[in-house]
Design a protein around this motif. Structure first.
Motif, PDB file in Angstrom:
ATOM      1  N   PHE A 154      31.086 123.543  58.440  1.00  0.00           N
ATOM      2  CA  PHE A 154      30.779 124.639  57.549  1.00  0.00           C
ATOM      3  C   PHE A 154      29.369 124.461  57.014  1.00  0.00           C
ATOM      4  CE2 PHE A 154      30.869 127.099  53.681  1.00  0.00           C
ATOM      5  CZ  PHE A 154      31.418 128.274  54.162  1.00  0.00           C
ATOM      6  N   ALA A 155      28.545 125.478  57.223  1.00  0.00           N
ATOM      7  CA  ALA A 155      27.126 125.336  56.913  1.00  0.00           C
ATOM      8  C   ALA A 155      26.855 125.063  55.435  1.00  0.00           C
ATOM      9  CB  ALA A 155      26.376 126.576  57.357  1.00  0.00           C
ATOM     10  N   PHE A 156      27.780 125.449  54.578  1.00  0.00           N
ATOM     11  CA  PHE A 156      27.561 125.154  53.167  1.00  0.00           C
ATOM     12  C   PHE A 156      27.612 123.657  52.878  1.00  0.00           C
ATOM     13  CE2 PHE A 156      29.191 129.489  52.064  1.00  0.00           C
ATOM     14  CZ  PHE A 156      28.112 129.867  51.318  1.00  0.00           C
ATOM     15  N   GLY A 157      28.315 122.908  53.722  1.00  0.00           N
ATOM     16  CA  GLY A 157      28.505 121.493  53.415  1.00  0.00           C
ATOM     17  C   GLY A 157      29.205 121.367  52.075  1.00  0.00           C
ATOM     18  N   PRO A 158      28.688 120.498  51.204  1.00  0.00           N
ATOM     19  CA  PRO A 158      29.368 120.250  49.928  1.00  0.00           C
ATOM     20  C   PRO A 158      29.458 121.484  49.027  1.00  0.00           C
ATOM     21  CG  PRO A 158      27.480 118.775  50.228  1.00  0.00           C
ATOM     22  CD  PRO A 158      27.499 119.694  51.397  1.00  0.00           C
ATOM     23  N   ALA A 168      38.338 130.250  42.494  1.00  0.00           N
ATOM     24  CA  ALA A 168      39.639 129.932  41.876  1.00  0.00           C
ATOM     25  C   ALA A 168      39.562 130.144  40.365  1.00  0.00           C
ATOM     26  CB  ALA A 168      40.040 128.493  42.204  1.00  0.00           C
ATOM     27  N   GLU A 169      38.438 129.731  39.768  1.00  0.00           N
ATOM     28  CA  GLU A 169      38.289 129.929  38.309  1.00  0.00           C
ATOM     29  C   GLU A 169      38.304 131.403  37.932  1.00  0.00           C
ATOM     30  OE1 GLU A 169      35.349 127.977  35.914  1.00  0.00           O
ATOM     31  OE2 GLU A 169      35.743 126.044  36.886  1.00  0.00           O
ATOM     32  N   LEU A 170      37.895 132.241  38.881  1.00  0.00           N
ATOM     33  CA  LEU A 170      37.890 133.687  38.599  1.00  0.00           C
ATOM     34  C   LEU A 170      39.218 134.336  38.992  1.00  0.00           C
ATOM     35  CD1 LEU A 170      34.273 134.553  39.792  1.00  0.00           C
ATOM     36  CD2 LEU A 170      35.104 134.545  37.443  1.00  0.00           C
ATOM     37  N   ALA A 468      29.288 137.359  38.619  1.00  0.00           N
ATOM     38  CA  ALA A 468      30.034 136.425  37.764  1.00  0.00           C
ATOM     39  C   ALA A 468      30.332 135.138  38.523  1.00  0.00           C
ATOM     40  CB  ALA A 468      31.327 137.078  37.294  1.00  0.00           C
ATOM     41  N   PHE A 469      30.576 135.273  39.802  1.00  0.00           N
ATOM     42  CA  PHE A 469      30.895 134.147  40.671  1.00  0.00           C
ATOM     43  C   PHE A 469      29.789 133.076  40.588  1.00  0.00           C
ATOM     44  CE2 PHE A 469      30.157 133.213  45.364  1.00  0.00           C
ATOM     45  CZ  PHE A 469      31.259 132.409  45.582  1.00  0.00           C
ATOM     46  N   PHE A 470      28.540 133.527  40.608  1.00  0.00           N
ATOM     47  CA  PHE A 470      27.440 132.553  40.551  1.00  0.00           C
ATOM     48  C   PHE A 470      27.234 131.972  39.156  1.00  0.00           C
ATOM     49  CE2 PHE A 470      26.230 135.073  44.309  1.00  0.00           C
ATOM     50  CZ  PHE A 470      26.161 134.039  45.221  1.00  0.00           C
ATOM     51  N   LYS A 471      27.891 132.615  38.175  1.00  0.00           N
ATOM     52  CA  LYS A 471      27.733 132.102  36.800  1.00  0.00           C
ATOM     53  C   LYS A 471      28.940 131.266  36.394  1.00  0.00           C
ATOM     54  CE  LYS A 471      24.597 135.711  35.377  1.00  0.00           C
ATOM     55  NZ  LYS A 471      24.629 137.137  35.565  1.00  0.00           N
ATOM     56  N   THR A 472      29.836 131.025  37.341  1.00  0.00           N
ATOM     57  CA  THR A 472      31.058 130.286  37.031  1.00  0.00           C
ATOM     58  C   THR A 472      30.830 128.799  37.293  1.00  0.00           C
ATOM     59  OG1 THR A 472      32.331 132.223  37.618  1.00  0.00           O
ATOM     60  CG2 THR A 472      33.523 130.143  37.593  1.00  0.00           C
ATOM     61  N   GLY A 473      31.350 127.963  36.373  1.00  0.00           N
ATOM     62  CA  GLY A 473      31.133 126.524  36.349  1.00  0.00           C
ATOM     63  C   GLY A 473      30.658 125.864  37.628  1.00  0.00           C
ATOM     64  N   PRO A 474      31.523 125.733  38.619  1.00  0.00           N
ATOM     65  CA  PRO A 474      31.152 124.948  39.798  1.00  0.00           C
ATOM     66  C   PRO A 474      29.894 125.452  40.496  1.00  0.00           C
ATOM     67  CG  PRO A 474      33.488 125.499  39.813  1.00  0.00           C
ATOM     68  CD  PRO A 474      32.884 126.235  38.675  1.00  0.00           C
ATOM     69  N   LEU A 475      29.634 126.761  40.436  1.00  0.00           N
ATOM     70  CA  LEU A 475      28.423 127.271  41.086  1.00  0.00           C
ATOM     71  C   LEU A 475      27.258 127.349  40.110  1.00  0.00           C
ATOM     72  CD1 LEU A 475      29.448 130.069  43.590  1.00  0.00           C
ATOM     73  CD2 LEU A 475      28.271 127.937  44.068  1.00  0.00           C
ATOM     74  N   ALA A 476      27.569 127.691  38.849  1.00  0.00           N
ATOM     75  CA  ALA A 476      26.495 127.811  37.848  1.00  0.00           C
ATOM     76  C   ALA A 476      25.684 126.509  37.792  1.00  0.00           C
ATOM     77  CB  ALA A 476      27.089 128.129  36.488  1.00  0.00           C
ATOM     78  N   ASP A 477      26.378 125.376  38.009  1.00  0.00           N
ATOM     79  CA  ASP A 477      25.695 124.087  37.946  1.00  0.00           C
ATOM     80  C   ASP A 477      24.577 123.946  38.980  1.00  0.00           C
ATOM     81  OD1 ASP A 477      27.460 123.473  36.043  1.00  0.00           O
ATOM     82  OD2 ASP A 477      28.741 122.188  37.286  1.00  0.00           O
ATOM     83  N   VAL A 478      24.694 124.668  40.092  1.00  0.00           N
ATOM     84  CA  VAL A 478      23.689 124.487  41.152  1.00  0.00           C
ATOM     85  C   VAL A 478      22.778 125.698  41.332  1.00  0.00           C
ATOM     86  CG1 VAL A 478      25.013 122.781  42.451  1.00  0.00           C
ATOM     87  CG2 VAL A 478      25.343 125.208  42.941  1.00  0.00           C
ATOM     88  N   VAL A 479      23.062 126.788  40.612  1.00  0.00           N
ATOM     89  CA  VAL A 479      22.211 127.973  40.738  1.00  0.00           C
ATOM     90  C   VAL A 479      21.047 127.862  39.763  1.00  0.00           C
ATOM     91  CG1 VAL A 479      22.071 130.476  40.446  1.00  0.00           C
ATOM     92  CG2 VAL A 479      24.106 129.469  41.474  1.00  0.00           C
ATOM     93  N   ARG A 480      19.817 127.914  40.300  1.00  0.00           N
ATOM     94  CA  ARG A 480      18.653 127.803  39.402  1.00  0.00           C
ATOM     95  C   ARG A 480      18.220 129.171  38.902  1.00  0.00           C
ATOM     96  NH1 ARG A 480      14.764 124.082  42.512  1.00  0.00           N
ATOM     97  NH2 ARG A 480      16.104 122.281  42.808  1.00  0.00           N
ATOM     98  N   THR A 481      18.073 130.106  39.843  1.00  0.00           N
ATOM     99  CA  THR A 481      17.570 131.431  39.464  1.00  0.00           C
ATOM    100  C   THR A 481      18.338 132.496  40.218  1.00  0.00           C
ATOM    101  OG1 THR A 481      15.447 130.370  39.846  1.00  0.00           O
ATOM    102  CG2 THR A 481      15.367 132.657  39.136  1.00  0.00           C
ATOM    103  N   GLN A 482      18.474 133.625  39.581  1.00  0.00           N
ATOM    104  CA  GLN A 482      19.030 134.776  40.290  1.00  0.00           C
ATOM    105  C   GLN A 482      17.857 135.554  40.885  1.00  0.00           C
ATOM    106  OE1 GLN A 482      22.122 137.101  38.288  1.00  0.00           O
ATOM    107  NE2 GLN A 482      20.999 138.938  38.859  1.00  0.00           N
ATOM    108  N   ALA A 483      17.751 135.526  42.223  1.00  0.00           N
ATOM    109  CA  ALA A 483      16.604 136.179  42.856  1.00  0.00           C
ATOM    110  C   ALA A 483      16.780 137.696  42.899  1.00  0.00           C
ATOM    111  CB  ALA A 483      16.414 135.624  44.260  1.00  0.00           C
ATOM    112  N   PHE A 484      17.944 138.140  43.344  1.00  0.00           N
ATOM    113  CA  PHE A 484      18.259 139.577  43.424  1.00  0.00           C
ATOM    114  C   PHE A 484      19.692 139.784  42.983  1.00  0.00           C
ATOM    115  CE2 PHE A 484      15.465 138.536  47.001  1.00  0.00           C
ATOM    116  CZ  PHE A 484      14.337 139.225  46.603  1.00  0.00           C
TER     117      PHE A 484
END
Ligand SMILES: Cc1cc2nc3c(=O)[nH]c(=O)nc-3n(C[C@H](O)[C@H](O)[C@H](O)COP(=O)(O)OP(=O)(O)OC[C@H]3O[C@@H](n4cnc5c(N)ncnc54)[C@H](O)[C@@H]3O)c2cc1C
Length: 571
Positions: A154-158, A168-170, A468-484
């Motif tokens: 899976f290209a996402f890896g971790p 799942a949180e959503l 909202a998905f990108f602002k949820t805990g597990p992903l929010a931790d790795v998202v630096r900026t919202q490009a679009f």
């Protein structure tokens, strides 16, 4: 060896069956028909890759023209698609049967899904790391032509774990096997890839090449079917053959039994209309004599709709691509399979508030009141599905990279991630019709996106869910900026709606333009796929689906063709 005939040889042979279109459905059907003694002829459009169509400017989407790629070579769209291989929910197929199509429900199709495929078991570490479910023989085939497997790497890896945990949180559960009739949840979807060889499994190699030594399968490539010919004065119309162009010259090939159109949702209506089957007013405009006045031809065009939302990324860097190429040598890495195949299918209650759902329903019910009875039945079905917790109304497609639809270059060395949001059961209905009597002219494709404003509301809610998905805990931790979308583009619902219209795409799943429905409800074919008003013309391709399904379409198209082969052979 299969006879690849010249145009002259093809024209001097009388076939039992002529299949117009050597695509996903056409090659499947040909392979099954030639297992009997009858002759089959398969015509295909051209050796080049893509028909390169585009929609007409979309009135309700700021005039945007949306590209509509369609596969042109042997294998059709199965040759160029993105290899996801999944099925809709049982509720989708049951709804199609309930519209007047006995035998086309989930139970009636399951054996054909299985017949078309061989499911490879996930490797042990795969099950653990990527949550791939074990293959359950109740739902999956073990000896069919299309080989399906889970993506090996899976290209996402971790990042995958974070994606799954964020959904799942959503409130979106993980669904180990969404091909068992229950589609709801985040799932690893099968891909049409033989992971043992890291090759695409498609109609061309799985159905056609596997039957290449049959003595009764004949193929003509680089041909364009212009029209079906009929016995003078016959009623119902008796097809006698087809006319086709090859190298710019016109030819005729005769048929004993049946002509079957498998030219896909965007081209089958064109052949019908050029043959005199369609809306009399339209045909008259192009000097075509109407043989069957069937205004439903080319109507009811349904797409899943999808806007683009860009965020974090992966690899556009040359060294990363080089490492992928190196991995491919050992049949590993993203190039050996699909780059992304873990998608979420969510019911309306997951991404819309109770008030939003009620407003949608009120508006859809009012729309149903003002439509002809056939479409009214479809709307009533869709309204029921909308409230059904087992029916997905949106799909969220996380992709590990920037998808260049917005035409903006990624910043070098930056990693992005994209989530595409698509709605599953739009109320908008479009059309595809001829623009000329010339068979080589592109048809006018008008999906009429957002002509029902309820679709835009559902898409807005699904885009907000993916934000909202990108602002949820597990992903929010790795998202630096919202490009679009940019902060301005996302500052209000109205601004986001504009963003959606401006970045609109489609998921490449047009259906419905030769709908299988009772004639009085807007049908073009009956439940044996025979064109109304004809004795021996059928349509076998994605165009017969009267409703959109909440899934990618190819597995269903193979199942349609497998079932059609049994219907035609009287099994
Ligand atoms: C870019 C893209 C990505 C996709 N990704 C996925 C995916 O990941 N998963 C999934 O499930 N589905 C996907 N799909 C959709 C899926 O591939 C199609 O729904 C399915 O393959 C359609 O099958 P069909 O038999 O109806 O039509 P096609 O496979 O398009 O076959 C039609 C054939 O008819 C031929 N033809 C047309 N007109 C004529 C003529 N006049 N004369 C002779 N021949 C003619 C065409 O050349 C073609 O070979 C994708 C589609 C596209 C375009």
């Amino acid at each position: 060896m299969t006879a690849h005939l010249t145009a002259e040889q093809f024209a001097s042979t009388t076939f039992d069956y002529i299949i117009a279109g050597g695509g996903t459905a056409g090659l499947t059907l040909a392979a099954r028909l030639v297992s009997d003694a009858g002759l089959a002829g398969t015509l295909i459009g051209s050796a080049s890759h893509d028909w390169g169509f585009s929609t007409v400017p979309q009135k309700y989407a700021n005039g945007k023209q949306v590209p509509q790629p369609r596969g042109k070579g042997l294998g059709g769209c199965s040759l160029i698609n993105i290899v996801i291989f999944d099925r809709g929910s049982a509720a989708d197929y049951d709804a199609i049967e309930a519209l007047g199509n006995p035998g086309w429900d989930w139970n009636g199709l399951l054996s054909y899904f299985k017949k078309s495929e061989t499911a490879l078991s996930p490797e042990p570490d795969h099950t653990a790391r990527f949550r791939a479910a074990k293959v359950d023989s109740r739902w999956h085939g073990d000896s069919g032509p299309i080989v399906k497997s889970y993506a090996r790497t899976f290209a996402f890896g971790p990042l995958l774990e974070r994606v799954i945990d964020a959904t799942a949180e959503l409130g979106v559960p993980f669904n180990g096997d969404s091909d068992d009739g229950n589609k709801i949840g985040m799932s690893n979807l099968f891909t049409a890839v033989d992971s043992r060889t890291a090759t695409r499994s498609y109609a061309g190699n799985a159905y056609f090449e596997a039957n290449a030594d049959r003595k009764n399968l004949f193929v003509l490539t680089s041909a364009t079917v212009s029209r079906i010919t009929f016995r003078d004065g016959s009623s119902p119309l008796q097809a006698t053959g087809i006319e086709f162009l090859h190298g710019g010259k016109p030819y005729y090939a005769a048929v004993h039994k049946e002509v079957i159109l498998s030219a896909g949702s965007l081209k089958t209506p064109q052949i019908l209309e050029l043959s005199g089957i369609g809306d009399e007013k339209l045909l008259r405009k192009f000097g075509i004599t109407t043989l069957v006045d069937l205004p439903s031809v080319g109507e009811n065009l349904l797409y899943e709709i999808d806007p683009k939302y860009e965020t974090l990324d992966t690899a556009a860097e040359p060294e990363v691509v080089a490492s992928y190429q190196q991995m491919y040598e050992t049949r590993q890495g993203p190039l050996a399979s699909s780059a992304a195949s873990t998608f979420a299918f969510i019911p309306s209650k997951t991404f819309m508030s109770a008030e939003q759902q009620q407003a949608w329903k009120d508006s859809a019910l009012s729309a149903a009141e003002h439509t002809p009875s056939g479409l009214k039945k479809q709307y009533e079905t869709q309204i029921r599905l909308f409230s059904d917790r087992s029916s997905p109304e949106a799909e969220i497609i996380p992709f590990p990279g920037m998808i260049p639809f917005l035409g903006l270059p990624p910043t070098p060395k930056t990693r992005y991630m994209t989530a595409l949001a698509a709605i599953m059961h739009p109320l908008s209905r479009g059309t595809v019709h001829i623009t000329s009597a010339d068979p080589t002219a592109a048809p006018a494709i008008d999906p009429s996106y957002f002509s029902r404003p309820e679709d835009l509301d559902v898409l807005l809610a699904s885009v907000k869910f993916s934000l909202a998905f990108f602002k949820t805990g597990p992903l929010a931790d790795v998202v630096r900026t919202q490009a679009f979308p940019t902060p301005e583009e996302a500052c209000s619902d109205d601004a986001l709606k504009e963003y959606i219209k401006n970045t609109l795409g489609c998921v490449f799943h047009p259906v419905g333009t030769a709908s299988m429905l009772p004639k009085e409800d807007g049908g073009v074919v009956d439940s044996e796929l025979r064109v109304y008003g004809t004795a021996n013309v059928r349509v076998v391709d994605a165009s017969i689906l009267p409703l959109q399904i909440a899934a990618h379409t190819q597995a269903t198209v193979y199942a349609i063709a497998e079932k059609a082969a049994d219907i035609i052979r009287g099994l």
